[in-house]
Write an enzyme that holds these catalytic residues in place. Structure first.
Site, PDB file in Angstrom:
ATOM      1  N   LYS A 142       5.532   5.601   5.654  1.00 14.51           N
ATOM      2  CA  LYS A 142       6.126   4.629   6.587  1.00 14.51           C
ATOM      3  C   LYS A 142       5.303   3.354   6.424  1.00 14.51           C
ATOM      4  CE  LYS A 142       6.000   2.649  10.153  1.00 14.51           C
ATOM      5  NZ  LYS A 142       6.025   1.153  10.213  1.00 14.51           N
TER       6      LYS A 142
ATOM      7  N   GLY B 162      10.773   1.245   8.620  1.00 15.76           N
ATOM      8  CA  GLY B 162      11.201   1.482  10.009  1.00 15.76           C
ATOM      9  C   GLY B 162      10.140   1.048  10.982  1.00 15.76           C
TER      10      GLY B 162
ATOM     11  N   GLY C 101       7.344   1.421  13.921  1.00 15.07           N
ATOM     12  CA  GLY C 101       6.314   2.418  14.172  1.00 15.07           C
ATOM     13  C   GLY C 101       6.708   3.394  15.260  1.00 15.07           C
TER      14      GLY C 101
ATOM     15  N   VAL D 225      10.253   5.515  13.391  1.00 11.88           N
ATOM     16  CA  VAL D 225      10.005   6.321  12.181  1.00 11.88           C
ATOM     17  C   VAL D 225       8.574   6.878  12.190  1.00 11.88           C
ATOM     18  CG1 VAL D 225       9.864   6.243   9.657  1.00 11.88           C
ATOM     19  CG2 VAL D 225      11.757   5.119  10.831  1.00 11.88           C
ATOM     20  N   GLY D 226       7.606   6.018  12.545  1.00  9.42           N
ATOM     21  CA  GLY D 226       6.211   6.468  12.584  1.00  9.42           C
ATOM     22  C   GLY D 226       6.040   7.604  13.583  1.00  9.42           C
TER      23      GLY D 226
ATOM     24  N   GLU E 134      -8.015   5.184   9.584  1.00  9.93           N
ATOM     25  CA  GLU E 134      -8.807   4.001   9.190  1.00  9.93           C
ATOM     26  C   GLU E 134      -8.409   2.894  10.154  1.00  9.93           C
ATOM     27  OE1 GLU E 134     -11.132   4.055   7.161  1.00  9.93           O
ATOM     28  OE2 GLU E 134     -10.758   5.672   5.754  1.00  9.93           O
TER      29      GLU E 134
ATOM     30  N   CYS F 107     -10.023  -5.624   8.383  1.00 11.62           N
ATOM     31  CA  CYS F 107     -10.715  -4.691   9.271  1.00 11.62           C
ATOM     32  C   CYS F 107     -12.237  -4.782   9.107  1.00 11.62           C
ATOM     33  CB  CYS F 107     -10.247  -3.272   8.976  1.00 11.62           C
ATOM     34  SG  CYS F 107     -10.373  -2.852   7.230  1.00 11.62           S
TER      35      CYS F 107
ATOM     36  N   GLU G 215     -11.443  -6.941  18.479  1.00  6.84           N
ATOM     37  CA  GLU G 215     -11.053  -7.348  17.131  1.00  6.84           C
ATOM     38  C   GLU G 215     -10.016  -8.464  17.243  1.00  6.84           C
ATOM     39  OE1 GLU G 215      -8.548  -4.670  14.798  1.00  6.84           O
ATOM     40  OE2 GLU G 215      -9.925  -4.920  13.122  1.00  6.84           O
TER      41      GLU G 215
HETATM   42  P1  NAD Z   1      -0.705  -1.365  13.876  1.00 11.92           P
HETATM   43  O1  NAD Z   1      -1.545  -0.282  14.415  1.00 11.92           O
HETATM   44  O2  NAD Z   1       0.066  -2.215  14.809  1.00 11.92           O
HETATM   45  O3  NAD Z   1       0.372  -0.775  12.860  1.00 11.92           O
HETATM   46  C1  NAD Z   1       0.005  -0.020  11.721  1.00 11.92           C
HETATM   47  C2  NAD Z   1       1.186   0.829  11.301  1.00 11.92           C
HETATM   48  O4  NAD Z   1       1.450   1.787  12.335  1.00 11.92           O
HETATM   49  C3  NAD Z   1       2.485   0.046  11.081  1.00 11.92           C
HETATM   50  O5  NAD Z   1       3.181   0.593   9.982  1.00 11.92           O
HETATM   51  C4  NAD Z   1       3.236   0.316  12.371  1.00 11.92           C
HETATM   52  O6  NAD Z   1       4.634   0.191  12.240  1.00 11.92           O
HETATM   53  C5  NAD Z   1       2.822   1.757  12.661  1.00 11.92           C
HETATM   54  N1  NAD Z   1       2.993   2.188  14.059  1.00 11.92           N
HETATM   55  C6  NAD Z   1       3.048   1.412  15.174  1.00 11.92           C
HETATM   56  N2  NAD Z   1       3.274   2.186  16.259  1.00 11.92           N
HETATM   57  C7  NAD Z   1       3.342   3.467  15.831  1.00 11.92           C
HETATM   58  C8  NAD Z   1       3.555   4.715  16.479  1.00 11.92           C
HETATM   59  N3  NAD Z   1       3.760   4.801  17.798  1.00 11.92           N
HETATM   60  N4  NAD Z   1       3.551   5.832  15.732  1.00 11.92           N
HETATM   61  C9  NAD Z   1       3.359   5.771  14.392  1.00 11.92           C
HETATM   62  N5  NAD Z   1       3.171   4.612  13.709  1.00 11.92           N
HETATM   63  C10 NAD Z   1       3.155   3.471  14.426  1.00 11.92           C
HETATM   64  O7  NAD Z   1      -1.664  -2.235  12.943  1.00 11.92           O
HETATM   65  P2  NAD Z   1      -1.318  -3.553  12.143  1.00 11.92           P
HETATM   66  O8  NAD Z   1      -1.215  -4.676  13.129  1.00 11.92           O
HETATM   67  O9  NAD Z   1      -0.190  -3.310  11.198  1.00 11.92           O
HETATM   68  O10 NAD Z   1      -2.642  -3.719  11.248  1.00 11.92           O
HETATM   69  C11 NAD Z   1      -3.796  -4.322  11.704  1.00 11.92           C
HETATM   70  C12 NAD Z   1      -4.798  -3.279  12.161  1.00 11.92           C
HETATM   71  O11 NAD Z   1      -5.103  -2.404  11.085  1.00 11.92           O
HETATM   72  C13 NAD Z   1      -6.134  -3.885  12.565  1.00 11.92           C
HETATM   73  O12 NAD Z   1      -6.606  -3.263  13.736  1.00 11.92           O
HETATM   74  C14 NAD Z   1      -7.047  -3.551  11.396  1.00 11.92           C
HETATM   75  O13 NAD Z   1      -8.410  -3.509  11.699  1.00 11.92           O
HETATM   76  C15 NAD Z   1      -6.510  -2.235  10.964  1.00 11.92           C
HETATM   77  N6  NAD Z   1      -6.893  -1.975   9.564  1.00 11.92           N
HETATM   78  C16 NAD Z   1      -7.858  -1.030   9.309  1.00 11.92           C
HETATM   79  C17 NAD Z   1      -8.280  -0.792   7.996  1.00 11.92           C
HETATM   80  C18 NAD Z   1      -9.327   0.248   7.663  1.00 11.92           C
HETATM   81  O14 NAD Z   1      -9.398   0.649   6.505  1.00 11.92           O
HETATM   82  N7  NAD Z   1     -10.137   0.694   8.600  1.00 11.92           N
HETATM   83  C19 NAD Z   1      -7.704  -1.519   6.962  1.00 11.92           C
HETATM   84  C20 NAD Z   1      -6.736  -2.448   7.251  1.00 11.92           C
HETATM   85  C21 NAD Z   1      -6.330  -2.661   8.565  1.00 11.92           C
END
Ligand code: NAD
Length: 476
Positions: free
Chosen positions: A169, A200, A202, A205-206, A244, A278, A378
């Protein structure tokens, strides 16, 4: 205008059951550049069923077969580098240098998974038992927008190397990158169902992937809030999880450091990926007695950092990915001022000469304390916070006073002293006078920065369950 209508299930591009169309933007201009049709829970179920059907045969493949499949993936992803670069520039706005490395990373990371697979021991003799590491099952792989293509390739290559099949996803905001990657992966000619990709939301689909009983493992990169939610959702079916998550990484500048010499590292770590990283070093810990000197040099350095069109070679910082993200960052810049931190550079609003696009001024606060929101949360934008400290023990205590623990950097002249400080910082990774990256070493976070590790043998192990056989012939 881009129009992305297909998802990928069981080796075929199919029109999703989901009916919703989602707008894609160019963050440098704010213009709508296309639309993607989103899958729904039924699409996720179909993808999971395909991955489940493909699992028994894929799990039985020999190491050589998997290496050959991964090599085909590597070749076809590497061949799409230029297309990927264009997608990253248009839909994400990473500055040219960064965008180039983001376009080469997906192929590189597949090559790293091949290396890990070649070296991996799947069997071990322990006394009279033979321990065999067996693939855990269908893996649900969920990626963020800040390095979508790279995370798809990293998670998928590792899952397949371990013998798992997958449902991916990707971030719904990164559909152009996803399209390039899916077409490359399709050309690699893997058996149908071994990997499936469903665009999709989050929470649709997530969520379905996270709760479905036929998904054995989740590997998620994204925010800590969603990471916590995924643990709860997966608890009913006791899913294995690798998370992560976010960070608020400290850059500890020791009082014997040559400030002029280390300033480029401080700036690069802080403004990495336009601050949307991140691992960005966003808390800068500086000895109080040399604060004025550091501030003067930081002010000079930040005046050379340009926010603007990601295609320009001299751009260091591109736009924020979305209006929502831009507003969020502006909110933090306001909050820093309200909390009493002193603005050393930047501030609210767009940089001069950029009337459109979700651009943020490179911003540095100083004289902050570690209890302020700008030091604890963050921000995910080009906003750095300088926090003065008294001595090494105080610096270590401030560095560790955080919910996060993903990455840290220690800068100083004495390598023994840097090492002593590094060992006391609670963080998955500590960089000493460098920003170098070692892909064979584990990557992941302490505390709320994550759970488990990716990369190398640690990454592979996360997709495997040890099975103990007693009473069989010993391993030769
Ligand atoms: P996010 O958590 O909003 O979304 C990440 C993914 O999760 C997306 O594909 C989203 O559609 C999905 N998602 C959202 N709600 C969900 C649910 N209820 N169930 C399942 N999936 C769901 O994060 P973002 O805004 O896309 O990315 C930024 C964040 O990612 C920052 O906090 C950053 O620090 C973190 N990040 C961490 C690393 C690492 O390796 N530690 C690397 C890159 C980014």
């Amino acid at each position: 205008m881009h129009r992305i209508e297909h998802i990928y299930i069981n080796g075929e591009f199919v029109v999703p059951h989901g009916q919703e169309w989602f707008d894609l933007h160019n963050p440098s201009t704010e213009a709508v550049i296309g639309q993607v049709r989103l899958g729904d829970a039924l699409d996720a179920q179909r993808a999971i069923a395909a991955a489940k059907a493909a699992f028994p045969a894929w799990a039985r493949t020999r190491r050589e077969e998997r290496i050959s499949a991964l090599q085909r993936m590597h070749r076809s992803v590497a061949a799409k580098q230029e297309e990927l670069l264009e997608a990253i520039l248009v839909e994400y706005g990473a500055p040219a240098n960064r965008a180039r490395s983001m376009a080469t990373y997906p192929a590189d990371v597949i090559a790293q998974a091949i290396d890990a697979l070649e070296a991996f021991d799947f069997e071990e003799q322990v006394g009279m038992a033979r321990v065999i590491l067996t693939p855990v099952g269908v893996a649900g792989l969920i990626t963020p927008w800040n390095s979508n293509a790279g995370f798809i390739c990293n998670k998928l290559a590792t899952a397949l190397a371990a013998g798992c099949t997958a449902v991916i996803k990707p971030s719904e905001m990164s559909a152009l990158q996803t399209q390039v990657v899916v077409s490359a992966l399709h050309e690699a000619g893997l058996p149908p169902g071994v990997f499936n990709i469903v665009n999709g939301r989050g929470d649709v689909v997530g969520e379905e992937i996270a709760r479905h009983p036929d998904v054995a493992k989740i590997s998620f990169t994204g925010s800590s809030a969603i990471g916590r939610h995924l643990i709860k959702t997966g608890a009913d079916t006791l899913k294995r999880v690798t998370l992560e998550l976010g960070g608020k990484s400290p850059t500890v500048v020791l009082d014997d450091a040559d400030f002029q010499a280390v300033m480029p590292l401080v700036m690069q770590a802080g403004f990495l990926n336009s601050g949307q990283a991140c691992i960005a070093g966003t808390r800068i810990l500086v000895p109080r007695r040399r604060l004025a000197e550091f501030e003067r040099l930081a002010q000079e350095a930040v005046s050379q950092i340009h926010s603007g069109n990601p295609r320009n070679a001299n751009t260091d910082i591109g736009p924020m990915v979305s209006l929502k993200q831009w507003e969020r960052v502006q909110g933090y810049i306001r909050s820093g001022q309200e909390e009493g931190a002193r603005l050393l550079a930047g501030g609210e609003g767009r940089p001069q000469g950029l009337p459109a696009g979700w651009f943020v001024k490179p911003t540095i606060f100083t004289d902050a304390n570690n209890q302020m929101c700008i030091a604890r949360e963050e921000i995910f934008g080009p906003v750095l916070t300088i926090i003065p400290y008294e001595d090494d023990a105080d610096a270590i205590s401030i560095a560790n006073d955080s919910n996060y623990g993903l990455s840290a950097m220690v800068l100083g002249t004495s390598s023994e002293r840097c090492m002593a400080v590094a060992l006391q910082i609670d963080s998955g990774r500590v960089l000493i006078n460098t920003l170098a990256y070692e892909p064979r070493a584990p990557f992941g976070g302490f505390k709320q920065s994550g759970l488990g590790r990716e990369m190398g043998k640690w990454g592979m192990s996360a997709y495997l369950e040890p099975k103990t056989l007693v009473g069989c012939a010993p391993l030769k």
